[in-house]
Motif scaffolding. Structure first.
Motif, short mmCIF file in Angstrom:
data_model
loop_
_atom_site.label_atom_id
_atom_site.label_comp_id
_atom_site.label_asym_id
_atom_site.label_seq_id
_atom_site.Cartn_x
_atom_site.Cartn_y
_atom_site.Cartn_z
N ARG A 663 0.86 -1.18 0.00
CA ARG A 663 0.00 0.00 0.00
C ARG A 663 0.89 1.23 0.00
N ALA A 664 0.29 2.41 -0.19
CA ALA A 664 1.05 3.66 -0.21
C ALA A 664 1.71 3.89 1.14
N PRO A 665 2.82 4.63 1.17
CA PRO A 665 3.49 4.88 2.46
C PRO A 665 2.54 5.54 3.47
N ASP A 666 2.72 5.19 4.74
CA ASP A 666 1.90 5.76 5.81
C ASP A 666 2.47 7.07 6.32
N LYS A 667 3.70 7.37 6.04
CA LYS A 667 4.33 8.55 6.61
C LYS A 667 5.31 9.15 5.62
N ASN A 668 5.73 10.38 5.92
CA ASN A 668 6.75 11.08 5.15
C ASN A 668 8.04 11.15 5.96
N PRO A 669 9.15 11.54 5.28
CA PRO A 669 10.42 11.60 6.00
C PRO A 669 10.37 12.60 7.17
N GLU A 670 11.19 12.32 8.16
CA GLU A 670 11.29 13.16 9.35
C GLU A 670 12.72 13.67 9.49
N ASN A 671 12.90 14.54 10.51
CA ASN A 671 14.22 15.11 10.81
C ASN A 671 14.82 15.80 9.58
N ILE A 672 14.03 16.66 8.98
CA ILE A 672 14.50 17.41 7.80
C ILE A 672 15.43 18.53 8.28
N LYS A 673 16.61 18.61 7.68
CA LYS A 673 17.61 19.61 8.05
C LYS A 673 17.90 20.50 6.84
N ILE A 674 17.84 21.83 7.04
CA ILE A 674 18.16 22.81 5.99
C ILE A 674 19.46 23.49 6.38
N GLU A 675 20.48 23.35 5.57
CA GLU A 675 21.78 23.92 5.87
C GLU A 675 22.28 24.72 4.66
N GLY A 676 23.04 25.78 4.95
CA GLY A 676 23.63 26.56 3.88
C GLY A 676 25.12 26.68 4.07
N HIS A 677 25.88 25.82 3.42
CA HIS A 677 27.33 25.84 3.58
C HIS A 677 27.98 26.92 2.72
N LEU A 678 27.32 27.34 1.65
CA LEU A 678 27.83 28.38 0.76
C LEU A 678 26.75 29.46 0.63
N PRO A 679 27.13 30.69 0.33
CA PRO A 679 26.17 31.80 0.35
C PRO A 679 25.01 31.64 -0.62
N HIS A 680 25.17 30.96 -1.75
CA HIS A 680 24.12 30.91 -2.76
C HIS A 680 23.61 29.48 -2.98
N GLU A 681 23.67 28.65 -1.92
CA GLU A 681 23.16 27.28 -2.00
C GLU A 681 22.34 26.96 -0.76
N MET A 682 21.45 25.96 -0.92
CA MET A 682 20.68 25.48 0.21
C MET A 682 20.67 23.96 0.18
N ASP A 683 21.26 23.35 1.20
CA ASP A 683 21.33 21.87 1.30
C ASP A 683 20.13 21.37 2.10
N ILE A 684 19.36 20.44 1.49
CA ILE A 684 18.20 19.84 2.16
C ILE A 684 18.53 18.36 2.41
N ASN A 685 18.49 17.95 3.67
CA ASN A 685 18.75 16.55 4.05
C ASN A 685 17.60 16.06 4.93
N TRP A 686 17.32 14.78 4.85
CA TRP A 686 16.26 14.21 5.70
C TRP A 686 16.60 12.76 6.03
N GLU A 687 15.91 12.27 7.06
CA GLU A 687 16.08 10.88 7.49
C GLU A 687 15.22 10.00 6.62
N PRO A 688 15.80 9.09 5.85
CA PRO A 688 15.00 8.29 4.92
C PRO A 688 14.07 7.33 5.68
N LEU A 689 13.02 6.89 5.02
CA LEU A 689 12.13 5.89 5.61
C LEU A 689 12.88 4.57 5.72
N ALA A 690 12.62 3.88 6.85
CA ALA A 690 13.21 2.55 7.02
C ALA A 690 12.64 1.62 5.96
N PRO A 691 13.37 0.58 5.58
CA PRO A 691 12.88 -0.31 4.51
C PRO A 691 11.47 -0.83 4.77
N ILE A 692 11.18 -1.17 6.04
CA ILE A 692 9.86 -1.72 6.33
C ILE A 692 8.77 -0.66 6.21
#
Length: 1039
Positions: A663-692
């Motif tokens: 069936r379709a996933p029950d949830k979306n990713p969590e622990n989303i982190k927005i970081e900017g290591h350079l002045p004109h960029e935006m890094d988006i990272n998140w905790e992937p869903l576990a395989p199950i």
């Protein structure tokens, strides 16, 4: 007595005692019988017993025997013994005609077993020894017959055999085989119930108390009737058991209260039949009052009483010396139903009287020795017995007498001629003296005096009082883990006179622990301590310590409770399967004396992580089921383990597998982190869903973002399989709205929540303004500034850093850039404290703002000065020019004076090697340029400690210290008469000096050669202390 054929012999026992020794004789069937006259019998010496050997000719010994034992005072008789020689039971030879019935009709195959020694056991089998199966329709009755409630065609056979078993004589006999023919009918006629056994409508049953009551109702009819049992007027006894498919009511060990009316009722759909049982419980004779042997004086009336009970009421018959009363007439004997009275008895009335009580269930007999005589007291109890008693307990002093008429018994104590009296003293009818709540004053010698009109007799007894045995340190209840060691303590106080007679032992559940038994290898007792090694569940129980002396004992008990983790739950079952959830049920395991506080439910997903168990849920210990949420596209197994205060137990066996649909996933990713290591960029990272959590194949993530404040502007969207994404070309540090949604081949996860993040940071572009310094003290300043405007931060404010360095001491004119120091102050603030500064110094300081990218520009430097302080410790302090009454000190000024020096504070005191110290003497050195000082008027040969501090206007700094010992007095100076001017003395001193010089040269040469010299030579090199130089520096100690 039954003469079983496999016994070697049979003993007819008869034993009696008397004075004079009795003589024995026997009767058989009421006639005199002498075993000595039959060579086949084996009489035993010293008794009336004889042996009947099993030589194959036993039937002629069959009969009823009675033994008589006689001496000149009378004759006693035994109860009758019947010697039964059983015959071998046999079925009669007969020809039995076949029995023919139609289907549905009842039929009875009769066994009629032969008589034999009970118990009798009946079996119905075929010629091939196959048992006839019994059920509600077919049954074997208590009389041995085989009953068919309704015959069926399959019951037809020609080899129905009845077997009768007599286990006591080890015999089984077989009846001639019977033939049953059941004729087939097109349809079986229905019929209402009727009783095949017992006949009639009621039965009267009599049985003896203690026997088993067996009531039976076997019914005929089609369909097969069912039998019910009731007790008229009340319920069935609790011990009642219904057997043989409801056809037999069994009440074991029947009692008087089981009497009454019982009813069986057989029912089917066409009617019912019933039968009443009137049950009467009877008893063989039992004694209420046995006739008692007695001694009576001549001329007294003698009462011989004999009372028995039973059902039916027993008949009482009397004998004297084994003969009926009418064969031994006596004018003074009055005979009643249950007693005999001998009026004005004399010695000729002495005899053995027999009372016999009989009913249909048995006979009991008792002998009473009646002696008529006058006899002075005879004290049977031994004289001068020693008794020991414990304080507070009860003691009985014995004085058993034999006399006619009965004696009057009195007891007295050694210190009094009067009889002992008081509430604690009780005289029993048999002459014994009982003393309760024994006290120490009861110790001593006692006398028992027995008197009657024929004479008197006395004995003495000695009573010793002992301290009671008391357990003062008893064992305590223990709750202990399985496999560990349990220890019970048992310490007691007792009378020290019993030191070598005390006994201590342990019981487990009231059974003595035999320490030398191999079953009890885990027990160890040492000095009153019971140790149980490697405790197991079988060790659980009640342990008792018994401390026993020769006169008393004390006991103390404690319980051992063995605990362990819970056993694994059992019988896991899945129910309410919905694809998204499942209900798991289980049966808890044994909690091992520690209540189960919870259960841990684990799952295995065998498609992705076979063999790996993960925790799914925890539930309280009172629950035995749980509703579990499940992911899609997974293959689950579950297991459960219990938890108590000991720990978590072993898991259960896994449940059955359960596969959930995708069936379709029950949830979306969590622990989303927005970081900017350079002045004109935006890094988006998140905790992937576990395989199950994928819930199905083809998992992807949709990344959506837009600059905040654009209203309902379009979202920029990208679909990726990884769990990170970089947005390029962004303005510096502006807010964005971001959301991430999961999807698989079955569809999208729920709508994700929107979070706000910022694009990349840049260095702050402005420095803090209005930096000011406020001097708090000579080591601490307060720094304040104006915050950098947020538009100039270009990122999240991390805080402010204060950097400072020392330019110079205010005593120096030249400036230098000293070591740089920094302190970081996180957060948005406008002031800070800077500690650890050097007094009387000039500093320079700047403040910078910083963010995640780094530091911004520094503020304009601010210069400030710290006020004067106290000096540091003096760098060098030495003692020099040490004499017997003075010491010179030299020093160097402190490296950091922390101000303008105003002088020094010098202090000293006598310390020596004792705990006491002399007074502290202070000297003010007012010249700051002074670096030496002479201390006069010191004691010779004494140890001093000196303290020196540098001072400024604010005070003196820490002290430097030094120790030194003054030189001793010169003893030669006290020699009277100026001996040093004598010529002989000058010559002696020259010789000593020359000898010393030679020794020193020799030592020096020897040492240069690498040689060694002895301890004695060392001692020779040291002259007497009084001859050493007055300025020898070896007396100084430096620190």
């Amino acid at each position: 007595m039954i003469a079983f054929p496999f016994d070697e012999s049979y003993s007819m026992t008869c034993a009696a005692k008397g004075n004079p020794e009795p003589e024995f004789r026997w009767t058989k069937n009421g006639q005199e019988f002498d075993p000595d006259q039959d060579p086949r019998l084996l009489p035993e010496d010293g008794s009336g017993t004889f042996i009947i050997p099993n030589n194959g000719n036993l039937s002629e010994f069959q009969g009823i025997y009675r033994c008589y034992a006689s001496n000149k005072l009378g004759t006693a008789i035994s109860e009758e013994v019947e010697f039964v020689v059983p015959h071998v039971p046999k079925f009669p030879k007969e020809k039995i005609d076949p029995i023919e019935v139609e289907e549905g009709q009842p039929v009875t195959l009769k066994c009629n077993p032969p008589k034999g020694i009970p118990p009798l056991q009946i079996y119905w089998m075929t010629i091939g020894l196959q048992h006839i199966e019994q059920d509600e329709r077919v049954s074997i009755g208590l009389n041995g017959n085989l009953y068919f409630a309704n015959a069926l065609e399959r019951d037809s056979r020609r080899d129905y055999c009845c077997f009768a078993s007599f286990p006591r004589i080890r015999t089984i006999v077989q009846k001639t085989a019977m033939s049953l023919v059941v004729r087939n009918t097109n349809s079986i006629l229905k019929s209402k119930p009727s009783l095949l056994s017992p006949p009639g409508v009621q039965t009267y049953t009599h049985l003896v108390k203690g026997q088993a009551l067996m009531l039976e109702c076997i019914a005929a009819g089609y369909p097969t009737p069912k039998v019910e049992w009731i007790r008229v007027g009340q319920g069935l006894p609790d011990r009642a058991i219904v057997e043989n498919h409801g056809k037999v009511l069994h009440i074991p060990n029947v009692q008087q209260e089981d009497e009454g009316q019982y009813k069986c009722k057989a029912k089917n759909g066409h009617g019912e039949a019933s039968h009443f049982f009137h049950v009467t419980v009877e008893e063989p004779p039992q004694w209420i009052t046995r006739p008692e042997s007695q001694i009576s004086m001549i001329g007294s009336d003698v009462l011989i009483k004999c009372v028995a009970t039973g059902n039916p009421k027993p008949t009482i018959s009397w004998r004297v010396n084994g003969l009926a009363l009418n064969e031994v007439p006596a004018a003074n004997r009055k005979v009643f139903d249950n007693k005999i009275i001998l009026e004005r008895a004399n010695s000729s009335d002495s005899a053995v009287y027999q009372c016999e009580a009989s009913n249909k269930h048995g006979t009991i007999l008792a002998n009473a020795n009646i002696m008529i005589m006058n006899l002075p007291p005879v004290i049977v109890t031994e004289d001068s017995l020693q008794y020991s008693a414990v304080q507070g307990k009860t003691i009985v002093l014995h004085c058993k007498t034999f006399s006619s008429p009965p004696s009057d018994i009195t007891w007295s104590k050694e210190d009094s001629a009067d009889s002992v009296t008081g509430p604690r003293f009780f005289l029993h009818d048999n002459g014994s003296l009982e003393i309760s709540a024994v006290e120490e004053v009861d110790m001593g010698e006692y006398s028992c005096i027995a008197k009657n009109r024929e004479g008197s007799r006395a004995i003495t007894a000695f009573l010793d009082i002992k301290e009671p045995t008391k357990i003062v340190d008893p064992p305590m209840d223990l709750r202990i883990l399985v496999g560990t060691t349990a220890q019970f303590v048992c310490q007691a106080e007792f009378d020290r006179s019993f030191n070598h007679e005390m006994e201590t032992y342990w019981l487990k559940d009231s059974v003595v622990i035999a320490l030398n038994d191999t079953e009890n290898m885990g027990y160890l007792v040492d000095d009153g301590i019971l140790q149980i090694a490697n405790v197991s569940y079988s060790d659980q129980g009640r342990y008792s310590c018994v401390v026993r002396s020769p006169v008393d004992q004390d006991i103390a008990s404690a319980h051992l409770i063995v605990m362990d983790v819970p056993d694994a739950p059992e019988d896991l079952m899945l129910s309410e399967l919905s694809g998204k959830s499942v209900k798991l049920k289980w049966i808890p395991g044994d909690d091992h004396n520690s209540s189960t506080t919870g259960f841990v439910i684990e799952f295995e997903e065998s498609q992705r992580e076979p063999g790996i168990w993960r925790e799914a849920q925890r539930v309280p210990g009172s629950h035995t089921s749980a509703l579990l949420k499940l992911h899609g596209h997974a293959d689950y197994r579950f297991r459960v383990s219990g938890v108590n205060e000991v720990g978590q137990g072993r898991p259960s066996e896994p449940s059955e597998n359960y596969k959930t649909p995708a069936r379709a996933p029950d949830k979306n990713p969590e622990n989303i982190k927005i970081e900017g290591h350079l002045p004109h960029e935006m890094d988006i990272n998140w905790e992937p869903l576990a395989p199950i959590e994928h819930n199905g194949p083809g998992l992807e993530y949709k990344v959506s973002y837009r600059q905040q404040g654009t209203g309902d502007g379009d979202w920029q969207e990208h679909v990726v399989k990884r769990h990170s994404f970089v947005v390029k070309g962004t303005p510096t540090f502006v807010p964005y709205e971001i959301k991430i949604q999961a999807r698989n081949h079955k569809g999208w996860a729920p709508e994700p929540r929107v979070i706000v993040g910022y694009s990349g940071e840049d260095f702050p572009s402005a420095a803090p303004d209005d930096v000011a310094v406020e001097v708090v003290n000579n080591t601490l300043v307060k720094v304040s500034w104006t915050r950098v405007h947020k538009d100039k931060l270009h990122g999240h404010l991390g805080g402010y850093r204060v950097n400072w360095w020392r330019l110079r001491s205010l005593l120096a004119s030249k400036k230098s850039h000293g070591e740089k120091h920094a302190l970081t102050f996180p957060g948005d603030r406008s002031h800070a404290l800077v500690p650890g500064l050097r007094p009387f110094s000039e500093y320079s300081l700047i403040v910078v703002a910083f963010n995640g990218r780094g530091n911004g520009p520094g503020s304009h430097p601010v210069t400030f000065r710290t006020p004067e302080g106290v000096p540091d410790q003096i760098s060098v302090l030495r003692t020099m020019d040490i004499k017997k009454h003075s010491v010179s000190l030299s020093w160097s000024p402190p490296i950091e004076p922390n101000g303008v020096l105003t002088g020094y504070l010098l202090q000293y005191q006598l310390i020596n090697d004792t705990e006491e110290v002399g007074p502290l003497v202070s000297v003010n050195v007012s010249d700051p340029d002074t670096s030496k000082w002479l201390l006069p008027d010191l004691e010779a040969m004494s140890k001093y400690k000196f303290y020196l501090r540098a001072c400024t206007r604010l005070g003196c700094g820490p002290a430097a210290s030094e120790e030194c010992t003054t030189t001793p007095e010169a003893s030669l100076a006290s020699i009277h008469g100026g001996i040093s001017t004598q010529g002989w003395f000058i010559g002696l001193m020259c010789a000593v000096a020359l000898l010393t010089l030679i020794l020193l040269i020799a030592c020096f040469v020897n040492r240069n050669k690498g040689g060694k010299y002895s301890v004695k030579e060392k001692e020779d090199l040291h002259p007497d202390v009084e001859s050493q130089g007055m300025n020898d520096d070896t007396f100084c100690e430096y620190r």
